[in-house]
Design a protein around this motif. Structure first.
Motif, PDB file in Angstrom:
ATOM      1  N   ALA A  97      -8.655   3.013  -2.331  1.00  0.00           N
ATOM      2  CA  ALA A  97      -9.344   2.559  -1.128  1.00  0.00           C
ATOM      3  C   ALA A  97      -8.451   2.644   0.105  1.00  0.00           C
ATOM      4  O   ALA A  97      -7.287   2.238   0.077  1.00  0.00           O
ATOM      5  CB  ALA A  97      -9.820   1.122  -1.317  1.00  0.00           C
ATOM      6  N   LEU A  98      -9.018   3.122   1.191  1.00  0.00           N
ATOM      7  CA  LEU A  98      -8.352   3.110   2.478  1.00  0.00           C
ATOM      8  C   LEU A  98      -8.498   1.697   3.037  1.00  0.00           C
ATOM      9  O   LEU A  98      -9.617   1.215   3.218  1.00  0.00           O
ATOM     10  CB  LEU A  98      -9.030   4.138   3.396  1.00  0.00           C
ATOM     11  N   VAL A  99      -7.385   1.008   3.257  1.00  0.00           N
ATOM     12  CA  VAL A  99      -7.440  -0.401   3.658  1.00  0.00           C
ATOM     13  C   VAL A  99      -6.958  -0.655   5.085  1.00  0.00           C
ATOM     14  O   VAL A  99      -7.212  -1.718   5.639  1.00  0.00           O
ATOM     15  CB  VAL A  99      -6.659  -1.306   2.677  1.00  0.00           C
ATOM     16  N   ALA A 100      -6.272   0.316   5.682  1.00  0.00           N
ATOM     17  CA  ALA A 100      -5.775   0.148   7.044  1.00  0.00           C
ATOM     18  C   ALA A 100      -5.435   1.503   7.630  1.00  0.00           C
ATOM     19  O   ALA A 100      -5.214   2.477   6.899  1.00  0.00           O
ATOM     20  CB  ALA A 100      -4.540  -0.760   7.071  1.00  0.00           C
ATOM     21  N   CYS A 101      -5.378   1.553   8.963  1.00  0.00           N
ATOM     22  CA  CYS A 101      -4.956   2.774   9.639  1.00  0.00           C
ATOM     23  C   CYS A 101      -4.456   2.424  11.034  1.00  0.00           C
ATOM     24  O   CYS A 101      -4.682   1.317  11.539  1.00  0.00           O
ATOM     25  CB  CYS A 101      -6.096   3.789   9.731  1.00  0.00           C
ATOM     26  N   CYS A 102      -3.793   3.378  11.656  1.00  0.00           N
ATOM     27  CA  CYS A 102      -3.392   3.260  13.050  1.00  0.00           C
ATOM     28  C   CYS A 102      -3.140   4.644  13.610  1.00  0.00           C
ATOM     29  O   CYS A 102      -2.892   5.597  12.868  1.00  0.00           O
ATOM     30  CB  CYS A 102      -2.155   2.381  13.226  1.00  0.00           C
ATOM     31  N   VAL A 123       1.799  -2.759   7.755  1.00  0.00           N
ATOM     32  CA  VAL A 123       1.366  -1.480   8.322  1.00  0.00           C
ATOM     33  C   VAL A 123       2.041  -1.255   9.678  1.00  0.00           C
ATOM     34  O   VAL A 123       2.493  -0.146   9.980  1.00  0.00           O
ATOM     35  CB  VAL A 123      -0.171  -1.408   8.433  1.00  0.00           C
ATOM     36  N   LEU A 124       2.120  -2.293  10.503  1.00  0.00           N
ATOM     37  CA  LEU A 124       2.798  -2.173  11.789  1.00  0.00           C
ATOM     38  C   LEU A 124       4.258  -1.765  11.590  1.00  0.00           C
ATOM     39  O   LEU A 124       4.758  -0.873  12.281  1.00  0.00           O
ATOM     40  CB  LEU A 124       2.717  -3.490  12.563  1.00  0.00           C
ATOM     41  N   ALA A 125       4.943  -2.375  10.633  1.00  0.00           N
ATOM     42  CA  ALA A 125       6.342  -2.026  10.361  1.00  0.00           C
ATOM     43  C   ALA A 125       6.458  -0.574   9.892  1.00  0.00           C
ATOM     44  O   ALA A 125       7.380   0.145  10.308  1.00  0.00           O
ATOM     45  CB  ALA A 125       6.928  -2.972   9.313  1.00  0.00           C
ATOM     46  N   GLU A 126       5.525  -0.118   9.072  1.00  0.00           N
ATOM     47  CA  GLU A 126       5.546   1.282   8.616  1.00  0.00           C
ATOM     48  C   GLU A 126       5.280   2.226   9.790  1.00  0.00           C
ATOM     49  O   GLU A 126       5.900   3.286   9.886  1.00  0.00           O
ATOM     50  CB  GLU A 126       4.526   1.513   7.508  1.00  0.00           C
ATOM     51  N   VAL A 157      -2.558   6.261   7.482  1.00  0.00           N
ATOM     52  CA  VAL A 157      -3.471   5.466   6.668  1.00  0.00           C
ATOM     53  C   VAL A 157      -2.679   4.729   5.595  1.00  0.00           C
ATOM     54  O   VAL A 157      -1.645   5.201   5.122  1.00  0.00           O
ATOM     55  CB  VAL A 157      -4.599   6.303   6.018  1.00  0.00           C
ATOM     56  N   ALA A 158      -3.189   3.566   5.246  1.00  0.00           N
ATOM     57  CA  ALA A 158      -2.644   2.767   4.148  1.00  0.00           C
ATOM     58  C   ALA A 158      -3.723   2.689   3.085  1.00  0.00           C
ATOM     59  O   ALA A 158      -4.885   2.395   3.390  1.00  0.00           O
ATOM     60  CB  ALA A 158      -2.270   1.371   4.636  1.00  0.00           C
ATOM     61  N   GLU A 159      -3.329   2.968   1.858  1.00  0.00           N
ATOM     62  CA  GLU A 159      -4.269   2.931   0.743  1.00  0.00           C
ATOM     63  C   GLU A 159      -3.784   1.945  -0.302  1.00  0.00           C
ATOM     64  O   GLU A 159      -2.585   1.813  -0.537  1.00  0.00           O
ATOM     65  CB  GLU A 159      -4.394   4.311   0.096  1.00  0.00           C
ATOM     66  N   PRO A 184       0.831  -1.202   0.000  1.00  0.00           N
ATOM     67  CA  PRO A 184       0.000   0.000   0.000  1.00  0.00           C
ATOM     68  C   PRO A 184       0.867   1.254   0.000  1.00  0.00           C
ATOM     69  O   PRO A 184       2.083   1.185   0.225  1.00  0.00           O
ATOM     70  CB  PRO A 184      -0.775  -0.126   1.311  1.00  0.00           C
ATOM     71  N   THR A 185       0.231   2.374  -0.216  1.00  0.00           N
ATOM     72  CA  THR A 185       0.894   3.657  -0.022  1.00  0.00           C
ATOM     73  C   THR A 185       0.449   4.188   1.332  1.00  0.00           C
ATOM     74  O   THR A 185      -0.647   3.884   1.802  1.00  0.00           O
ATOM     75  CB  THR A 185       0.542   4.660  -1.141  1.00  0.00           C
ATOM     76  N   TYR A 186       1.314   4.951   1.970  1.00  0.00           N
ATOM     77  CA  TYR A 186       1.056   5.461   3.311  1.00  0.00           C
ATOM     78  C   TYR A 186       1.053   6.973   3.296  1.00  0.00           C
ATOM     79  O   TYR A 186       1.809   7.597   2.563  1.00  0.00           O
ATOM     80  CB  TYR A 186       2.140   4.971   4.289  1.00  0.00           C
TER      81      TYR A 186
END
Length: 186
Positions: A80-85, A114-117, A74-76, A14-16
Motif C-alpha cells: 500500500a502507498l501510505v504517504a508521498c511528497c 517521511v519528512l526526514a527521508e 512515495v512511502a509504501e 515504510p520503504t521509499y
C-alpha cells in the motif's frame, strides 16, 4: 499523538522510492483524500474548511512526474502507498510540497519519518542544504508541527492564487501562504 503534542512512532518503517507513471491513480487518490472532502477529515491535515475542489488530478500529476527538476517520493507499507511528497530542486535548495499521509494513519509518526527521508533525499540526490515550503497561514497547528521539526517561519508571505482552480476553490477570502525553511545537514 501523545499528551505533550509529539507523535508516537508506531508501525514498521515504510520503504521509499521515486513515483512513476503507474502510481498516478494511487497518488491522486492519496493526495485528494488528505486535503479535501469527507475522507480528509479522518486526519488532522485537512484543508476541507479552507478549500473545496480537488488538490490534484491525473493530468497535473503526470506533468509533475515528467519534470526533470522534480521527484515525487512515495512511502509504501506492504503493498500500500501510505504517504508521498513532492521535492523540487531549485537554486536556493529544495522545495517540499504535496505532503500526504493517509488520513486514517496520521498521528503515528509516519509523517515525521517521511519528512526526514525527504530531507535526506534532497541532500543526497541534489546536494541541497536548505528545504523550503509554503504552508497556508490559516494552519497554525501545521506550522507548529513543522517548527517542532526544525523549520523556521521566514516571515515571507505569498498571496493565495485566487481564480486559479488548480489550487482549489477557496472558502475564505483571506488565504495566504507563509514560507518555512530548514537548513539540512551536510
Amino acid at each position: 499523538m501523545t499528551t505533550d503534542g509529539t507523535e508516537e512512532t508506531t508501525g514498521p518503517d515504510p520503504t521509499y522510492r521515486r513515483a512513476g507513471r503507474a502510481d498516478i491513480p494511487a497518488l491522486v487518490d492519496l493526495v485528494n483524500s488528505c486535503y479535501r472532502g469527507a475522507p480528509s477529515r479522518q486526519g488532522w491535515t485537512t484543508e476541507a474548511d479552507l478549500l473545496d475542489g480537488r488538490r490534484v488530478d491525473a493530468a497535473s500529476m503526470a506533468v509533475l512526474l515528467e519534470r526533470t527538476d522534480t521527484l515525487v517520493l512515495v512511502a509504501e507499507s506492504g503493498d500500500a502507498l501510505v504517504a508521498c511528497c513532492e521535492l523540487r530542486r531549485g537554486v536556493n535548495g529544495a522545495y517540499f510540497g504535496m505532503f500526504s499521509v493517509r488520513p486514517d494513519i496520521q498521528g503515528g509518526g509516519l509523517g515525521r519519518r517521511v519528512l526526514a527521508e525527504a530531507e535526506r533525499t534532497a541532500a543526497r540526490e541534489w546536494g541541497c542544504r536548505l528545504m523550503r515550503m509554503k504552508v497556508l497561514k490559516q494552519r497554525p497547528e501545521l506550522i507548529a508541527w513543522y517548527e517542532r521539526r526544525g523549520y523556521t517561519n521566514t516571515g515571507r508571505t505569498e498571496p493565495f492564487p485566487y481564480g486559479d482552480e488548480a489550487f482549489g476553490l477557496p472558502r475564505r477570502d483571506d488565504l495566504a501562504f507563509v514560507e518555512l525553511t530548514r537548513e539540512l545537514p551536510a
